[in-house]
Structures are given as structure tokens and as C-alpha cells.
Design a protein around this motif. Sequence first.
Motif, short mmCIF file in Angstrom:
data_model
loop_
_atom_site.label_atom_id
_atom_site.label_comp_id
_atom_site.label_asym_id
_atom_site.label_seq_id
_atom_site.Cartn_x
_atom_site.Cartn_y
_atom_site.Cartn_z
N THR A 203 0.82 -1.22 0.00
CA THR A 203 0.00 0.00 0.00
C THR A 203 0.85 1.26 0.00
OG1 THR A 203 -0.08 -0.02 2.42
CG2 THR A 203 -1.84 -1.18 1.25
N THR A 204 2.11 1.15 -0.38
CA THR A 204 3.02 2.29 -0.33
C THR A 204 2.57 3.41 -1.25
OG1 THR A 204 5.34 2.94 -0.48
CG2 THR A 204 4.54 1.35 -2.10
N GLY A 205 2.84 4.64 -0.81
CA GLY A 205 2.47 5.80 -1.61
C GLY A 205 2.86 7.09 -0.90
N VAL A 206 2.30 8.19 -1.35
CA VAL A 206 2.53 9.52 -0.77
C VAL A 206 1.25 10.00 -0.13
CG1 VAL A 206 3.00 11.94 -1.31
CG2 VAL A 206 4.36 10.14 -2.37
N PRO A 228 0.68 -1.53 -8.96
CA PRO A 228 -0.68 -1.94 -8.62
C PRO A 228 -0.94 -1.84 -7.12
CG PRO A 228 0.67 -3.86 -9.01
CD PRO A 228 1.52 -2.69 -9.34
N TYR A 229 -2.10 -1.37 -6.76
CA TYR A 229 -2.46 -1.20 -5.36
C TYR A 229 -2.78 -2.56 -4.73
CZ TYR A 229 -4.77 0.31 -1.13
OH TYR A 229 -5.11 0.49 0.17
N THR A 239 5.85 3.49 -7.68
CA THR A 239 6.07 3.42 -6.24
C THR A 239 6.59 4.76 -5.73
OG1 THR A 239 6.69 1.10 -6.58
CG2 THR A 239 7.05 2.02 -4.39
N PRO A 240 5.72 5.76 -5.60
CA PRO A 240 6.16 7.05 -5.08
C PRO A 240 6.43 6.96 -3.58
CG PRO A 240 3.79 7.06 -5.33
CD PRO A 240 4.28 5.73 -5.87
N SER A 241 7.39 7.75 -3.08
CA SER A 241 7.69 7.66 -1.64
C SER A 241 8.14 9.02 -1.12
CB SER A 241 8.73 6.56 -1.37
OG SER A 241 9.92 6.79 -2.08
N GLU A 242 9.40 9.17 -0.74
CA GLU A 242 9.88 10.41 -0.13
C GLU A 242 9.68 11.59 -1.08
OE1 GLU A 242 13.47 8.52 2.56
OE2 GLU A 242 13.78 8.85 0.41
#
Length: 406
Positions: A203-206, A228-229, A239-242
Motif C-alpha cells: 500500500t506504499t504511496g505519498v 498496482p495497489y 512506487t512514489p515515496s519520499e
Amino acid sequence: MMTKGSLVLYFSIIFSSSAELFLNPFVEEEFILWNKRGDGDVDHFRIPIATWNERGAIVAVSEARKSTSADRSAKFLAVRRMAHSVWSKDAWSPTMFIENDGFASDGVNLGAVLSTTNGTTIVVYGTCMHTCPKTRTFTMTSHDDGLTWGEPVDITEQIGGVYEIFAGGPGYGIQKRHDPHQGRLIFCGWNCTAPFSDDHGKTTGVKCIYSDDEGMRWKSGAWIPGIPYGQEKAAHDFTPSENQLVELSDGSILITTRNDVGYHGPYRVLARSFDAIETIPSNTITIATDLVTPGCAGSLLYVDERDLLLHSNPFNSTQRINMSLSWSTDGGRTWPGHMQVYPGPSGYSTLVRIPGEGNRNRIGLLYETGDNGGTSIEMIAMAVINLNVTGSQSLRKKGTVLRRYF
């Protein structure tokens, strides 16, 4: 005194017919704020973040990792401040430690910091974000430009609960200058479910959070989910993050985010919100192919009402080397201007305004770096860059050789 050797700056001068702006930047000076096994005999300082205000103060914060350079380790939060209206590298305070997680095996995690118009400085950080089934998010507040700090305030339940990670920034938050929601405080950060949950990593995201009462209470705002979610991510998935956000002159928010597994290539991802981070339309998410980067945090800075934007990151597709400054004169649609700040090891960075009279075209770049042949986490340096912004309609090219001495 340690010598980092000669540094060649490469410039790309651009002209924008709409803004009629030229940049011919150069590094005026550079110095170390933190060195490994330096202040407090700390093993490593990492994750440099900073904020500034109109009273002439800059507050810089980092993770002081006590006995190892690892993310999963015991830490202090380290602060240095420059609280003089006249800029000087000698005006920085000694390091002080404002939070201590004891002997925690998975300690404090920066984080982002912001300054408000009423003189408040707020740091947001988390604890136990790498190895614990439950995590927590806190804020700490200063009312005197980072000289003294209040007790940590737990905001975990306000923004999602103990089974959800919110890792702010790393960088700075903002207070909105324009409508909609003028005065709103906003942080954005990496977000996913806590370690050991069935969904961790899927579930990674911003995620962004905001406050409309000067930081007393916080709410969850917009979210950019990975795709994919609900599934494990593979190479080249989204995979957006920091991330780092800024407000543009029309009141919209622009976000730059780390692109962890190279979605559409080794580039930064940009996104935009038009309602003070309550939503982020999917059709605003774009790939900034002008901003080449490995998996690493970067920074974004709004310079002035001309919508001049600056971006910093290691400018290399695979390695954390070649710290560079890029710029855009069209609100972030294109980034044709690039300047090499340092060709060697380079990591996380934060761009800051240098407050005070006469500093309109000067900015600071706080970044992780090291000697050639070393790693990017040996020290945290600050480069003072003169943007040399003009409205001249004649193109100029300039090269500068600067020998840096630490």
C-alpha cells in the motif's frame, strides 16, 4: 583542515520567453554542518532538513545516529540554527540534541520541518517505522527559532493510527500564502501500512496531512497510491515515496517524489493539487524526464512570484553521486537548466531560502556528501549558491572552477 579538491561547475543557461529569466548560478561558499563521529561523538548524521523565516532564521535538523549509520538504530534529533538577519556561516549555533530515543533498536525517523508566519517552528517525525508492528508520529514545536523546544505531541490517531506509517518529507512543510485555504499548514510524506501487517509494502504511496489551527490538530489529506495497489511492487511499478512540496503563485501545490523502482525510467515524479492538498488529481501525475535520479530523496524550492523553481538531487541514473541543481521557469513543466554542485558522493538534500536583505538570489543547499572514493553519508554540507538571476535578453555562458576547502 580537509580538502575535497577542485570542483568544476557546469552551467546550462536557459531563456524563458514568458518569464524572461536567465540563471547563471555559481557556488559562493561551502562548509560542513555535521561530520560523522563529530558533535556528541555521534556515529553518523543523516537526513538533513531545514526551514527558514522572514525574521532571518534558518533551522536545520538531522538524524544523529548514535552508534551506526543504519536506518534501524538509536538516534538523537540534532539541531543547528542561524538566527541572525545578516547571513554568515559563522552565525550557526553549536549542535543541540532535542529528542533522544535512548537505546531503541528502531528509533526516531525524520521527518520534515516548517516555519509559520506567527514565529512557530514545527518538526514532524516518527518512531519505530522499520521493524515494529505499531508506529507513532509526533510533532515538536519551538517559538524562538529553534532555541528551545516543547515536549513531543503524539498525533498518530489524528492522521491514521498506529498501523499506518507517515514518514514526513524528508524536507520541509509549508504554510499556504494564497487561497484556497490561506494559512493552512501542510506536510507530505511516505505512507504505507506498518511492518508485519499483511499489506506492508503493498500500500506504499505519498500522503499529505494538514492543519487549519496552527498545528494544534492535524487531518489526513490527499494520497497518491502506488500501482498496482494492494500487491507487492516489482521493478518499474509506480512506487512514489519520499517527497517535497511547494506552493506556486496561483495557490496550487506542486510535489516532487522519489520514484523508487524506476517507473518509466530513472526520473522524478511530479504531481499537483489545486485544493490545498485535499485531492491530487491523477491526471496531474507526470514523469519529469529532465530530472534524472537514482532511488533517493530530492528537494524542491519555490523562489519567487516569477514561478522560478529549483530542484536538487543526485543527477545519475544508478548511483548517489553528482549532486546537481536544476531549474524551471515554467512552473515545473520542463527542467532544461542544470548545474553540477559536486561530482562525488551525494545523497539526500534540502533546498532553503537564505533570508535577509540582499539575499533574494541566494539559496542554500543542505546535502549529504563524502570524499571521492567514500560514501555519500560521511558529512552534511551546505553550499551557498548565487542564482545570478537576470532578465537580460542576451544569452551568456559562464564556467567557474571552485576549489572547496573544508
